[in-house]
Write an enzyme that holds these catalytic residues in place. Structure first.
Site, PDB file in Angstrom:
ATOM      1  N   GLY A  46       2.151 -11.593  41.397  1.00  0.00           N
ATOM      2  CA  GLY A  46       2.803 -12.485  42.178  1.00  0.00           C
ATOM      3  C   GLY A  46       4.150 -13.040  41.899  1.00  0.00           C
ATOM      4  N   CYS A  91       4.423 -13.721  33.092  1.00  0.00           N
ATOM      5  CA  CYS A  91       5.296 -13.833  34.249  1.00  0.00           C
ATOM      6  C   CYS A  91       6.474 -12.924  34.190  1.00  0.00           C
ATOM      7  CB  CYS A  91       5.938 -15.413  33.972  1.00  0.00           C
ATOM      8  SG  CYS A  91       6.916 -15.974  35.479  1.00  0.00           S
ATOM      9  N   LEU A  92       6.644 -12.343  35.409  1.00  0.00           N
ATOM     10  CA  LEU A  92       7.925 -11.733  35.419  1.00  0.00           C
ATOM     11  C   LEU A  92       9.334 -12.294  35.076  1.00  0.00           C
ATOM     12  CD1 LEU A  92       7.066  -9.925  38.918  1.00  0.00           C
ATOM     13  CD2 LEU A  92       6.884  -8.913  36.493  1.00  0.00           C
TER      14      LEU A  92
END
Ligand code: NI
Length: 170
Positions: A46, A91-92
């Site tokens: 995402g 999370c990126l």
């Protein structure tokens, strides 16, 4: 298509609330395709526009193992929630950090697709978690905000240091 630079915590630009997309134009479609390519390359499941320094309510998601089911969400909004569950998230924008976060187990979401058409989606499991995580990004919120302040301090120390040049010890 082009790869975009992903901002990392504690970059203050990740804290800005994103603006609604007034009209789904070619520019928005190009942004969404670039975001998708960037997300696949990272790799992640995402990505929200604020993570690539664009203050627009645009999200891309693909939770399929084959990376064959991209989901484009313009102005996504959760209209119904049910239950709670805990899942380990990463999370990126917060590389190398994974922790349990409690979220709604099932959600119903409204959004526009790339043609600017409204649609509704019922989601549970990983997809439900991902939708909630990405919509948080649109509101300047990160998954680590759900962790204890002590944990957050440690993460800030760890990732904050990485941005600075190495000190020379003589
Ligand atoms: Ni994220």
């Amino acid at each position: 298509m082009a790869l975009l630079e992903i901002l990392h915590y504690p970059d203050p630009r990740l804290r800005k609330s994103a603006e609604a997309v007034a009209k789904v134009t070619d520019e928005i479609r190009r942004l969404a395709e670039d975001m998708l390519e960037t997300m696949y390359k990272a790799p992640g499941i995402g990505l929200a526009a604020p993570q690539v320094n664009v203050g627009k309510r645009v999200v891309v998601i693909d939770v399929s193992e084959e990376k064959s089911s991209p989901l484009y969400l313009i102005n996504p909004e959760i209209v119904h929630r049910e239950g709670t569950e805990q899942m380990e998230e990463g999370c990126l924008s917060v590389p190398g950090v994974f922790d349990l976060v409690e979220r709604s187990e099932r959600v119903t979401m409204h959004a526009l697709n790339l043609d600017g058409k409204p649609f509704e989606l019922d989601a549970d499991g990983l997809l439900a978690v991902c939708i909630q995580h990405e919509i948080d990004h649109l509101n300047g919120k990160l998954f680590i905000d759900y962790l204890s302040s002590l944990k957050r301090q440690r993460i800030r120390k760890k990732l904050g240091k990485r941005e600075k040049p190495q000190r020379q010890v003589l």
